[in-house]
Write an enzyme that holds these catalytic residues in place. Structure first.
Site, PDB file in Angstrom:
ATOM      1  N   ILE A  39       3.255  -5.109  17.864  1.00 31.21           N
ATOM      2  CA  ILE A  39       4.665  -5.792  18.291  1.00 31.21           C
ATOM      3  C   ILE A  39       5.781  -4.763  16.461  1.00 31.21           C
ATOM      4  CG2 ILE A  39       5.478  -7.948  18.211  1.00 31.21           C
ATOM      5  CD1 ILE A  39       3.844  -7.386  20.495  1.00 31.21           C
ATOM      6  N   ARG A  89       4.472 -13.270  -6.852  1.00 38.17           N
ATOM      7  CA  ARG A  89       3.830 -12.689  -5.099  1.00 38.17           C
ATOM      8  C   ARG A  89       4.651 -13.509  -4.172  1.00 38.17           C
ATOM      9  NH1 ARG A  89       0.263  -8.587  -4.950  1.00 38.17           N
ATOM     10  NH2 ARG A  89      -1.471  -9.872  -5.968  1.00 38.17           N
ATOM     11  N   GLU A 122      -3.972  -1.242 -13.324  1.00 40.66           N
ATOM     12  CA  GLU A 122      -3.193  -2.342 -13.574  1.00 40.66           C
ATOM     13  C   GLU A 122      -3.395  -3.260 -14.709  1.00 40.66           C
ATOM     14  OE1 GLU A 122      -4.406  -5.245 -10.418  1.00 40.66           O
ATOM     15  OE2 GLU A 122      -3.160  -4.473  -9.412  1.00 40.66           O
ATOM     16  N   GLU A 164       6.074   2.122  -9.471  1.00 41.21           N
ATOM     17  CA  GLU A 164       7.507   1.809  -9.320  1.00 41.21           C
ATOM     18  C   GLU A 164       7.615   0.184  -9.490  1.00 41.21           C
ATOM     19  OE1 GLU A 164      10.398   4.066  -7.974  1.00 41.21           O
ATOM     20  OE2 GLU A 164       9.200   6.143  -9.154  1.00 41.21           O
TER      21      GLU A 164
END
Length: 204
Positions: A39, A89, A122, A164
């Protein structure tokens, strides 16, 4: 016997018998995928719609989110604190506190390699090895994303290598602090909950 549906007060069910697992039958054999249609294709996931034949002979449309997989890491500093990352988030429209994690570079990438890479990218910390703590499927109803969660110790500080478009803060907490945050519903990310509680249960 194993049934779909629920049992009433008499013990009978409103559903259909799938299989007698005591005899080793596998009811998955009664499901058949007739068609899979793409889809939409995204940057990290693909959205499919499956046409399924179900055990009563009818067909149904089921959504599937296809994900290549991910790795996460519970990173333990020398003082016993756990490294965490705080980041925004979009799906939740807020910041979350999580263990370091990221997607695989390809389906065949070893998750241990990905976990060590994400730890360095991280947090800036590196380690010589990781050990598997746990594995989870994040949303079994409609997504096949699997996250292997590793434990990293004997950390060496270094430099972050963020993407970035990646902005996050590195923080450190005592395991019991994080455990309380989980019970207070302040940490709601599934991989983080699984990783922290697995570490506490096995190593503290």
């Amino acid at each position: 016997m194993v049934y779909a549906g629920f049992a009433d007060s008499s013990g009978s069910t409103n559903g259909m018998k799938f299989a007698d697992l005591r005899k080793g039958a596998v009811f998955m054999e009664e499901y058949k995928r007739l068609k899979r249609e793409l889809i939409a294709k995204g940057a990290i996931i693909d959205y499919y719609q499956d046409t399924m034949q179900i055990p009563n002979g009818n067909t149904a449309k089921w959504d599937l989110i296809d994900h290549k997989g991910a790795a996460a890491v519970v990173a333990v500093k020398e003082d016993g604190k756990l490294l965490m990352v705080r980041q925004y988030r979009n799906a939740l429209e807020r910041e979350t506190l999580e263990i370091p994690a990221g997607g695989l570079n390809g389906r065949d990438e070893p998750t241990a390699v990905a976990a060590m890479r994400e730890l360095e990218e991280e947090t800036g910390y590196t380690c010589d090895r990781v050990e598997l703590l746990n594995s989870i499927y994040t949303t079994v109803a409609f997504c096949n994303e699997k996250i292997d969660i590793y434990l990293a110790r004997n950390l060496k500080p270094g430099k972050q290598h963020l993407d970035e478009d990646e902005y996050l803060n590195v923080e450190a907490y005592e395991p019991e602090e994080l455990k309380q945050m989980i019970f207070d519903c302040k940490i709601q990310d599934s991989k983080t909950i699984c990783g922290i509680l697995s570490y506490i249960a096995r190593f503290t």
